[in-house]
Design an enzyme around this catalytic site. Sequence first.
Site, PDB file in Angstrom:
ATOM      1  N   ALA A  12     -95.221  92.692 -89.033  1.00 51.02           N
ATOM      2  CA  ALA A  12     -95.308  91.317 -88.509  1.00 51.02           C
ATOM      3  C   ALA A  12     -96.198  91.228 -87.271  1.00 51.02           C
ATOM      4  O   ALA A  12     -96.743  90.162 -86.963  1.00 51.02           O
ATOM      5  CB  ALA A  12     -93.906  90.804 -88.164  1.00 51.02           C
ATOM      6  N   SER A  16     -97.980  95.272 -81.778  1.00 53.71           N
ATOM      7  CA  SER A  16     -99.203  94.702 -81.207  1.00 53.71           C
ATOM      8  C   SER A  16     -98.858  93.704 -80.106  1.00 53.71           C
ATOM      9  O   SER A  16     -99.428  93.751 -79.007  1.00 53.71           O
ATOM     10  CB  SER A  16    -100.022  93.993 -82.291  1.00 53.71           C
ATOM     11  OG  SER A  16    -100.214  94.855 -83.384  1.00 53.71           O
ATOM     12  N   ASP A  78     -90.315  96.858 -78.711  1.00 51.03           N
ATOM     13  CA  ASP A  78     -90.975  96.359 -79.926  1.00 51.03           C
ATOM     14  C   ASP A  78     -90.044  96.160 -81.119  1.00 51.03           C
ATOM     15  O   ASP A  78     -90.497  95.712 -82.175  1.00 51.03           O
ATOM     16  CB  ASP A  78     -92.180  97.228 -80.299  1.00 51.03           C
ATOM     17  CG  ASP A  78     -91.808  98.488 -81.044  1.00 51.03           C
ATOM     18  OD1 ASP A  78     -90.665  98.957 -80.928  1.00 51.03           O
ATOM     19  OD2 ASP A  78     -92.684  99.003 -81.758  1.00 51.03           O
ATOM     20  N   ARG A  79     -88.784  96.504 -81.010  1.00 52.85           N
ATOM     21  CA  ARG A  79     -87.812  96.103 -82.051  1.00 52.85           C
ATOM     22  C   ARG A  79     -86.420  96.114 -81.448  1.00 52.85           C
ATOM     23  O   ARG A  79     -86.098  96.974 -80.638  1.00 52.85           O
ATOM     24  CB  ARG A  79     -87.868  97.026 -83.276  1.00 52.85           C
ATOM     25  CG  ARG A  79     -86.842  96.629 -84.309  1.00 52.85           C
ATOM     26  CD  ARG A  79     -87.040  97.271 -85.667  1.00 52.85           C
ATOM     27  NE  ARG A  79     -87.490  96.332 -86.665  1.00 52.85           N
ATOM     28  CZ  ARG A  79     -88.425  96.580 -87.563  1.00 52.85           C
ATOM     29  NH1 ARG A  79     -89.053  97.711 -87.580  1.00 52.85           N
ATOM     30  NH2 ARG A  79     -88.748  95.681 -88.450  1.00 52.85           N
ATOM     31  N   ASP A  84     -81.038  96.716 -86.673  1.00 54.76           N
ATOM     32  CA  ASP A  84     -80.655  97.972 -87.307  1.00 54.76           C
ATOM     33  C   ASP A  84     -79.752  97.747 -88.524  1.00 54.76           C
ATOM     34  O   ASP A  84     -80.008  98.254 -89.620  1.00 54.76           O
ATOM     35  CB  ASP A  84     -79.925  98.824 -86.275  1.00 54.76           C
ATOM     36  CG  ASP A  84     -80.205 100.281 -86.478  1.00 54.76           C
ATOM     37  OD1 ASP A  84     -81.168 100.789 -85.900  1.00 54.76           O
ATOM     38  OD2 ASP A  84     -79.450 100.896 -87.266  1.00 54.76           O
ATOM     39  N   ARG A 140    -101.128  92.936 -93.466  1.00 51.91           N
ATOM     40  CA  ARG A 140    -101.022  93.696 -92.204  1.00 51.91           C
ATOM     41  C   ARG A 140    -100.618  95.146 -92.475  1.00 51.91           C
ATOM     42  O   ARG A 140    -101.071  96.057 -91.791  1.00 51.91           O
ATOM     43  CB  ARG A 140     -99.988  93.045 -91.281  1.00 51.91           C
ATOM     44  CG  ARG A 140    -100.264  91.597 -90.995  1.00 51.91           C
ATOM     45  CD  ARG A 140    -100.894  91.385 -89.656  1.00 51.91           C
ATOM     46  NE  ARG A 140    -101.446  90.051 -89.563  1.00 51.91           N
ATOM     47  CZ  ARG A 140    -100.773  88.963 -89.167  1.00 51.91           C
ATOM     48  NH1 ARG A 140     -99.516  89.082 -88.810  1.00 51.91           N
ATOM     49  NH2 ARG A 140    -101.371  87.798 -89.115  1.00 51.91           N
ATOM     50  N   GLN A 142    -101.408  96.754 -95.095  1.00 54.29           N
ATOM     51  CA  GLN A 142    -102.636  97.401 -95.595  1.00 54.29           C
ATOM     52  C   GLN A 142    -103.572  97.713 -94.432  1.00 54.29           C
ATOM     53  O   GLN A 142    -104.151  98.791 -94.357  1.00 54.29           O
ATOM     54  CB  GLN A 142    -103.341  96.483 -96.586  1.00 54.29           C
ATOM     55  CG  GLN A 142    -102.699  96.533 -97.958  1.00 54.29           C
ATOM     56  CD  GLN A 142    -103.232  95.462 -98.900  1.00 54.29           C
ATOM     57  OE1 GLN A 142    -103.985  94.564 -98.490  1.00 54.29           O
ATOM     58  NE2 GLN A 142    -102.846  95.529-100.151  1.00 54.29           N
ATOM     59  N   GLU A 149     -96.281 103.314 -96.897  1.00 56.12           N
ATOM     60  CA  GLU A 149     -95.832 101.908 -96.915  1.00 56.12           C
ATOM     61  C   GLU A 149     -96.641 101.048 -97.887  1.00 56.12           C
ATOM     62  O   GLU A 149     -96.355  99.860 -98.053  1.00 56.12           O
ATOM     63  CB  GLU A 149     -95.961 101.299 -95.509  1.00 56.12           C
ATOM     64  CG  GLU A 149     -94.977 101.851 -94.497  1.00 56.12           C
ATOM     65  CD  GLU A 149     -95.217 101.296 -93.101  1.00 56.12           C
ATOM     66  OE1 GLU A 149     -96.279 100.688 -92.858  1.00 56.12           O
ATOM     67  OE2 GLU A 149     -94.331 101.481 -92.252  1.00 56.12           O
TER      68      GLU A 149
HETATM   69  N1  LIG Z   1    -101.130  88.103 -85.522  1.00 51.35           N
HETATM   70  C1  LIG Z   1    -101.898  89.058 -86.069  1.00 51.35           C
HETATM   71  N2  LIG Z   1    -103.077  88.728 -86.617  1.00 51.35           N
HETATM   72  C2  LIG Z   1    -103.844  89.682 -87.199  1.00 51.35           C
HETATM   73  N3  LIG Z   1    -103.521  90.983 -87.296  1.00 51.35           N
HETATM   74  C3  LIG Z   1    -102.366  91.364 -86.765  1.00 51.35           C
HETATM   75  C4  LIG Z   1    -101.493  90.430 -86.129  1.00 51.35           C
HETATM   76  N4  LIG Z   1    -100.401  91.103 -85.710  1.00 51.35           N
HETATM   77  C5  LIG Z   1    -100.588  92.400 -86.067  1.00 51.35           C
HETATM   78  N5  LIG Z   1    -101.765  92.546 -86.691  1.00 51.35           N
HETATM   79  C6  LIG Z   1    -102.261  93.802 -87.279  1.00 51.35           C
HETATM   80  O1  LIG Z   1    -101.338  94.118 -88.321  1.00 51.35           O
HETATM   81  C7  LIG Z   1    -101.010  95.499 -88.323  1.00 51.35           C
HETATM   82  C8  LIG Z   1     -99.514  95.668 -88.115  1.00 51.35           C
HETATM   83  O2  LIG Z   1     -99.178  95.270 -86.804  1.00 51.35           O
HETATM   84  P1  LIG Z   1     -98.032  95.995 -85.974  1.00 51.35           P
HETATM   85  O3  LIG Z   1     -98.090  95.470 -84.588  1.00 51.35           O
HETATM   86  O4  LIG Z   1     -98.107  97.476 -86.163  1.00 51.35           O
HETATM   87  O5  LIG Z   1     -96.731  95.426 -86.725  1.00 51.35           O
HETATM   88  P2  LIG Z   1     -95.189  95.818 -86.570  1.00 51.35           P
HETATM   89  O6  LIG Z   1     -95.034  96.557 -85.280  1.00 51.35           O
HETATM   90  O7  LIG Z   1     -94.458  94.525 -86.582  1.00 51.35           O
HETATM   91  O8  LIG Z   1     -94.847  96.637 -87.763  1.00 51.35           O
HETATM   92  C9  LIG Z   1    -101.873  96.145 -87.246  1.00 51.35           C
HETATM   93  O9  LIG Z   1    -103.017  96.655 -87.886  1.00 51.35           O
HETATM   94  C10 LIG Z   1    -102.240  94.970 -86.319  1.00 51.35           C
HETATM   95  O10 LIG Z   1    -103.517  95.164 -85.733  1.00 51.35           O
HETATM   96  N1  LIG Z   2     -84.662 101.901 -93.541  1.00 53.44           N
HETATM   97  C1  LIG Z   2     -85.104 101.519 -92.328  1.00 53.44           C
HETATM   98  N2  LIG Z   2     -86.415 101.461 -92.107  1.00 53.44           N
HETATM   99  C2  LIG Z   2     -86.806 101.078 -90.900  1.00 53.44           C
HETATM  100  C3  LIG Z   2     -85.927 100.721 -89.875  1.00 53.44           C
HETATM  101  N3  LIG Z   2     -86.644 100.371 -88.796  1.00 53.44           N
HETATM  102  C4  LIG Z   2     -87.914 100.512 -89.123  1.00 53.44           C
HETATM  103  N4  LIG Z   2     -88.028 100.942 -90.393  1.00 53.44           N
HETATM  104  C5  LIG Z   2     -89.257 101.310 -91.096  1.00 53.44           C
HETATM  105  C6  LIG Z   2     -90.042 100.161 -91.611  1.00 53.44           C
HETATM  106  C7  LIG Z   2     -91.446 100.634 -91.427  1.00 53.44           C
HETATM  107  O1  LIG Z   2     -91.835 101.399 -92.540  1.00 53.44           O
HETATM  108  C8  LIG Z   2     -91.392 101.553 -90.223  1.00 53.44           C
HETATM  109  C9  LIG Z   2     -91.805 100.935 -88.919  1.00 53.44           C
HETATM  110  O2  LIG Z   2     -91.314  99.609 -88.792  1.00 53.44           O
HETATM  111  P1  LIG Z   2     -92.266  98.465 -88.194  1.00 53.44           P
HETATM  112  O3  LIG Z   2     -91.553  97.179 -88.474  1.00 53.44           O
HETATM  113  O4  LIG Z   2     -92.366  98.770 -86.734  1.00 53.44           O
HETATM  114  O5  LIG Z   2     -93.577  98.576 -88.869  1.00 53.44           O
HETATM  115  O6  LIG Z   2     -90.062 101.974 -90.141  1.00 53.44           O
HETATM  116  C10 LIG Z   2     -84.557 100.808 -90.135  1.00 53.44           C
HETATM  117  O7  LIG Z   2     -83.696 100.525 -89.277  1.00 53.44           O
HETATM  118  N5  LIG Z   2     -84.186 101.206 -91.370  1.00 53.44           N
END
Ligand SMILES: Nc1ncnc2c1ncn2[C@@H]1O[C@H](COP(=O)(O)OP(=O)(O)O)[C@@H](O)[C@H]1O
Ligand SMILES: Nc1nc2c(ncn2[C@H]2C[C@H](O)[C@@H](COP(=O)(O)O)O2)c(=O)[nH]1
Length: 228
Positions: A12, A16, A78-79, A84, A140, A142, A149
């Site tokens: 999401a 970032s 960041d989360r 959880d 995102r 990808q 993933e």
């Molecule tokens: N609002 C946005 N617009 C465009 N690209 C984004 C945006 N937010 C994140 N990204 C891109 O999407 C990908 C996933 O973002 P990330 O911050 O790692 O997500 P999360 O921490 O929620 O899993 C990264 O490559 C980031 O650069």
């Molecule tokens: N089964 C679970 N998977 C989890 C949890 N928290 C994160 N995740 C996975 C999902 C993504 O593949 C990766 C990183 O999460 P992002 O949202 O930061 O991209 O880890 C969990 O609690 N359970």
Amino acid sequence: MTVIVLSGPIGAGKSSLTGILSKYLGTKPFYESVDDNPVLPLFYADPKKYAFLLQVYFLNTRFHSIKDALTQDNNVLDRSIYEDALFFQMNADIGRATPEEVDTYYELLHNMMGELDRMPKKNPDLLVHINVSYDTMIKRIQKRGRPYEQLSHDSTLEDYYKRLLRYYKPWYDKYDYSPKMEIDGDKYDFMSSEEDREIVLDQIVDKLKEVGKLPMDWDKSTDIQIEA
Ligand SMILES: Nc1ncnc2c1ncn2[C@@H]1O[C@H](COP(=O)(O)OP(=O)(O)O)[C@@H](O)[C@H]1O
Ligand SMILES: Nc1nc2c(ncn2[C@H]2C[C@H](O)[C@@H](COP(=O)(O)O)O2)c(=O)[nH]1
């Protein structure tokens, strides 16, 4: 001390926006353990075998982060730990955990939440939730490119990701540990568009003012000081 937590589905933009927001506010970012997480690739290869272990791993690292974060003055995580159970419940619902694992997990979570209650700050000051559609989420994921993933790596992930989005809506509606706000992650490209980034930061600053965590007359040109 001000604690802001991000929430939202995979890809999401939580990490970032955590980086952007903490830089903007002059606070410390805290990231969940992903690239150094030895269990995550195992989970994606064999979810049924590793769902419980991964959940315990994440719960443990999240708990560490929260304790670390509380030693700093202001911070952005960041989360949230509140997501959880959402992940584990979803995995349990699709048969990836035994009843014993489910019971043990909830007992552990309950114990850990009890520890949080004893900390100087029990809850965050603001939850910033990033909403994304399925299409954005996939783009995102990808763009970020973690192999395990990708839908091309495992086509069953389509159902997993769609299901995850369905679990998030009621989770967000019910969340009441702190003030909360939503960011439209489909609409705003806060990574590449300076204009979008400003809009999103303004929305967060307005909310911090509304909940009394920034002075009402604070603006970008003022030295960034989050109110205690
Ligand atoms: N609002 C946005 N617009 C465009 N690209 C984004 C945006 N937010 C994140 N990204 C891109 O999407 C990908 C996933 O973002 P990330 O911050 O790692 O997500 P999360 O921490 O929620 O899993 C990264 O490559 C980031 O650069
Ligand atoms: N089964 C679970 N998977 C989890 C949890 N928290 C994160 N995740 C996975 C999902 C993504 O593949 C990766 C990183 O999460 P992002 O949202 O930061 O991209 O880890 C969990 O609690 N359970």
